[in-house]
Each structure stands twice: as C-alpha cells, then as structure tokens.
Design a protein around this motif. Structure first.
Motif, PDB file in Angstrom:
ATOM      1  N   ALA A  62     -11.122   0.368   0.978  1.00 56.58           N
ATOM      2  CA  ALA A  62     -10.881   0.166   2.412  1.00 56.58           C
ATOM      3  C   ALA A  62     -10.094  -1.113   2.672  1.00 56.58           C
ATOM      4  CB  ALA A  62     -12.207   0.137   3.164  1.00 56.58           C
ATOM      5  N   THR A  63     -10.333  -2.129   1.885  1.00 54.11           N
ATOM      6  CA  THR A  63      -9.579  -3.376   2.029  1.00 54.11           C
ATOM      7  C   THR A  63      -8.109  -3.163   1.645  1.00 54.11           C
ATOM      8  OG1 THR A  63     -11.537  -4.706   1.619  1.00 54.11           O
ATOM      9  CG2 THR A  63      -9.415  -5.776   1.240  1.00 54.11           C
ATOM     10  N   LEU A  64      -7.893  -2.388   0.577  1.00 53.55           N
ATOM     11  CA  LEU A  64      -6.524  -2.143   0.109  1.00 53.55           C
ATOM     12  C   LEU A  64      -5.756  -1.169   1.000  1.00 53.55           C
ATOM     13  CD1 LEU A  64      -7.247  -1.901  -3.724  1.00 53.55           C
ATOM     14  CD2 LEU A  64      -6.000  -3.739  -2.535  1.00 53.55           C
ATOM     15  N   ALA A  65      -6.474  -0.244   1.642  1.00 51.66           N
ATOM     16  CA  ALA A  65      -5.819   0.769   2.489  1.00 51.66           C
ATOM     17  C   ALA A  65      -6.665   0.979   3.743  1.00 51.66           C
ATOM     18  CB  ALA A  65      -5.641   2.069   1.715  1.00 51.66           C
ATOM     19  N   PRO A  66      -6.640   0.014   4.674  1.00 50.27           N
ATOM     20  CA  PRO A  66      -7.554   0.061   5.820  1.00 50.27           C
ATOM     21  C   PRO A  66      -7.338   1.233   6.783  1.00 50.27           C
ATOM     22  CG  PRO A  66      -5.982  -1.729   6.050  1.00 50.27           C
ATOM     23  CD  PRO A  66      -5.789  -1.172   4.675  1.00 50.27           C
ATOM     24  N   ASP A  67      -6.188   1.853   6.766  1.00 51.42           N
ATOM     25  CA  ASP A  67      -5.921   2.949   7.698  1.00 51.42           C
ATOM     26  C   ASP A  67      -5.991   4.324   7.046  1.00 51.42           C
ATOM     27  OD1 ASP A  67      -5.526   1.173   9.836  1.00 51.42           O
ATOM     28  OD2 ASP A  67      -3.450   0.830   9.211  1.00 51.42           O
TER      29      ASP A  67
END
Length: 174
Positions: A62-67
């Motif tokens: 989630a931090t690397l790809a929040p969307d």
C-alpha cells in the motif's frame, strides 16, 4: 515475472503446500526487485492463508502503490477475515472509494457483519453478487454466489454467518 506468475498459479490452485510455495516464489521475486508492490501484495495473500505476517507485506504494498484498488481491497479482506473489523472498516471504505466496481464489497460486508451492522452487510453482499453477475456470470459459483445467498438470508434474519470457522475457511481460500 515468471516467479510472480508461478506464485499466482500456486496460490490459485490452493492445494496442500501451495500457499507456502507461492510465498516462496514471491519472496524470490522480491529478492530481485524489492520495490515491486505486487510481489508484496501477492505474498501477503499467501501469508494470510498460512496465518503468517500478511499485514506487514500488505502495508508495504500500500505504501508503494497507494492508489491500487487490488491492494486496498487486500487490506480490507485481510483484516475482515482475520476477525479485526475495527481495522478492516477504514481499509474497506478506502478500497470501495478507489474501486467503485463492487469487487471490495464482500470484504466490507464481512466487517459490517462482525460489527453487528447486518443490514449494511446484506446490502453490500447483494451489490457484490450483482457485480459478479455483471462481470463474471459464468463464475458465479467460484465467487461463492450460492453461499453468499445463504449469508444474506442469515444477515436478514439478524445473525452473522461469519463465525471463527467461516473466517478461517475464507482466510484459507476455501
């Protein structure tokens, strides 16, 4: 990519030892590319099935790809089937916000049911089944259509279908 693809194949087959084999492939993929959010995401799902530390990997994804809608839904699903509805609900709301298709509604329904919000849980499951019928009508049974219909009926009767046994089965992908 080959490690990720093989890991996904193990995960989807879901036979004896497949979750551990999938996690090993995703770990090997991460050794090659530690910044790949989908490797963390997939390893988190495999670890969820084996009662491993799925949360750390899903949070990293989630931090690397929040969307990314899949990752948002993964957080929702993980917390829901782990019996942590208070953590699940904010994750589920975020998942529904980034993916209005309906794919995240089953996880949110599980969280709602555990919080005693049965009418909202039933409505989400009905909408989820509508999404399944529109998107994957031939996979209705694979997406638990008949079982979910039973869950909806129980919720409408004021009871939760999500006891510890059911949650454990969902975690294992059964």
């Amino acid at each position: 990519a080959p490690l990720i693809n093989r890991g996904i194949a193990y995960y989807q087959r879901n036979g004896a030892g497949d979750a551990a084999a999938a996690a090993a492939d995703f770990s090997a993929a991460l050794a090659l590319d530690a910044d790949n959010p989908m490797s963390y995401y997939h390893r988190a799902l495999a670890l969820l099935r084996t009662d491993g530390d799925w949360e750390t990997d899903m949070q990293t994804a989630a931090t690397l790809a929040p969307d990314d809608p899949s990752i948002a839904n993964g957080l929702c699903w993980g917390y829901s089937v782990s019996g942590q509805p208070d953590l699940a609900l904010p994750a589920c709301e975020a998942a529904v916000a980034v993916d209005p298709t309906g794919a995240s509604l089953d996880g949110r329904a599980i969280a709602y049911a555990q919080l005693g919000r049965y009418a909202e849980a039933a409505a989400d499951l009905e909408d989820y089944l509508g999404w399944v019928m529109r998107t994957y009508p031939d996979l209705y049974s694979k997406y638990r259509g008949p079982e979910i219909e039973t869950w909806i009926a129980r919720l409408r009767n004021g009871e939760t279908p999500f006891d510890t046994t059911t949650l454990a089965a969902l975690r294992r992908g059964e």
